[in-house]
Design a protein around this motif. Structure first.
Motif, PDB file in Angstrom:
ATOM      1  N   ILE A  23       0.839  -1.205   0.000  1.00 62.91           N
ATOM      2  CA  ILE A  23       0.000   0.000   0.000  1.00 62.91           C
ATOM      3  C   ILE A  23       0.872   1.253   0.000  1.00 62.91           C
ATOM      4  O   ILE A  23       0.637   2.182  -0.784  1.00 62.91           O
ATOM      5  CB  ILE A  23      -0.960  -0.013   1.208  1.00 62.91           C
ATOM      6  N   TRP A  24       1.883   1.281   0.870  1.00 59.38           N
ATOM      7  CA  TRP A  24       2.774   2.453   0.907  1.00 59.38           C
ATOM      8  C   TRP A  24       3.508   2.632  -0.415  1.00 59.38           C
ATOM      9  O   TRP A  24       3.691   3.756  -0.887  1.00 59.38           O
ATOM     10  CB  TRP A  24       3.775   2.339   2.060  1.00 59.38           C
ATOM     11  N   ALA A  25       3.930   1.535  -1.025  1.00 54.40           N
ATOM     12  CA  ALA A  25       4.612   1.638  -2.312  1.00 54.40           C
ATOM     13  C   ALA A  25       3.682   2.253  -3.352  1.00 54.40           C
ATOM     14  O   ALA A  25       4.095   3.102  -4.143  1.00 54.40           O
ATOM     15  CB  ALA A  25       5.091   0.260  -2.770  1.00 54.40           C
TER      16      ALA A  25
ATOM     17  N   GLY B 226      12.379   4.957  -6.352  1.00 53.16           N
ATOM     18  CA  GLY B 226      13.327   3.946  -5.862  1.00 53.16           C
ATOM     19  C   GLY B 226      12.912   3.399  -4.508  1.00 53.16           C
ATOM     20  O   GLY B 226      12.945   2.187  -4.260  1.00 53.16           O
ATOM     21  N   VAL B 227      12.492   4.278  -3.608  1.00 55.68           N
ATOM     22  CA  VAL B 227      12.021   3.844  -2.289  1.00 55.68           C
ATOM     23  C   VAL B 227      10.762   2.988  -2.445  1.00 55.68           C
ATOM     24  O   VAL B 227      10.615   1.949  -1.787  1.00 55.68           O
ATOM     25  CB  VAL B 227      11.746   5.064  -1.378  1.00 55.68           C
ATOM     26  N   ALA B 228       9.863   3.406  -3.304  1.00 57.42           N
ATOM     27  CA  ALA B 228       8.628   2.651  -3.514  1.00 57.42           C
ATOM     28  C   ALA B 228       8.924   1.255  -4.065  1.00 57.42           C
ATOM     29  O   ALA B 228       8.285   0.276  -3.680  1.00 57.42           O
ATOM     30  CB  ALA B 228       7.696   3.412  -4.456  1.00 57.42           C
ATOM     31  N   THR B 229       9.897   1.150  -4.947  1.00 54.35           N
ATOM     32  CA  THR B 229      10.263  -0.159  -5.493  1.00 54.35           C
ATOM     33  C   THR B 229      10.795  -1.057  -4.389  1.00 54.35           C
ATOM     34  O   THR B 229      10.440  -2.237  -4.305  1.00 54.35           O
ATOM     35  CB  THR B 229      11.317   0.006  -6.607  1.00 54.35           C
ATOM     36  N   TRP B 230      11.621  -0.498  -3.508  1.00 56.17           N
ATOM     37  CA  TRP B 230      12.147  -1.274  -2.391  1.00 56.17           C
ATOM     38  C   TRP B 230      11.003  -1.758  -1.499  1.00 56.17           C
ATOM     39  O   TRP B 230      10.970  -2.922  -1.096  1.00 56.17           O
ATOM     40  CB  TRP B 230      13.138  -0.432  -1.592  1.00 56.17           C
ATOM     41  N   LEU B 231      10.052  -0.869  -1.178  1.00 57.96           N
ATOM     42  CA  LEU B 231       8.920  -1.254  -0.342  1.00 57.96           C
ATOM     43  C   LEU B 231       8.074  -2.334  -1.011  1.00 57.96           C
ATOM     44  O   LEU B 231       7.627  -3.281  -0.361  1.00 57.96           O
ATOM     45  CB  LEU B 231       8.035  -0.044  -0.041  1.00 57.96           C
TER      46      LEU B 231
END
Length: 107
Positions: free
Chosen positions: A53-55, A92-97
């Motif tokens: 959801i956060w991603a 990039g952060v969203a991909t990690w999440l």
């Protein structure tokens, strides 16, 4: 003076509980005694949904920031690329999440 009456313990309701003889299995308690019914515990579903959801939220915000940068640059505001750079970092952060959430769901 008389002693107060002893309090009755609340009985444990019928249901599946860890088998006292084998904690790797469940055993049916009928409310008064253990029965011979046993079963393997059902696997529990792990987390990961929150990560996904956060991603998704971060991806949506990143797309909006990227569009803001592109439109701003097209309208002659060269400083509009600042939000676009932020959008790339946020993606990039969203991909990690997203990957972390998917990994948690597979476990």
């Amino acid at each position: 003076m008389t002693d107060p009456a002893p309090q009755q313990a609340t009985p444990t309701p019928a249901g599946w509980y860890l088998d006292p003889d084998d904690t790797a299995r469940l055993r049916w308690w009928d409310g008064t005694a253990w029965t011979d019914q046993r079963q393997a515990p059902q696997p529990t579903k792990r987390g990961g949904t929150g990560h996904i959801i956060w991603a998704s939220v971060i991806y949506a915000l990143a797309v909006l920031q990227l569009l803001n940068g592109v439109v701003g640059y097209a309208m002659g505001r060269p400083g509009a690329w600042g939000p676009a750079v932020f959008a790339i970092a946020a993606a990039g952060v969203a991909t990690w999440l997203l990957l972390a959430g998917l990994k948690l769901r597979r476990q």
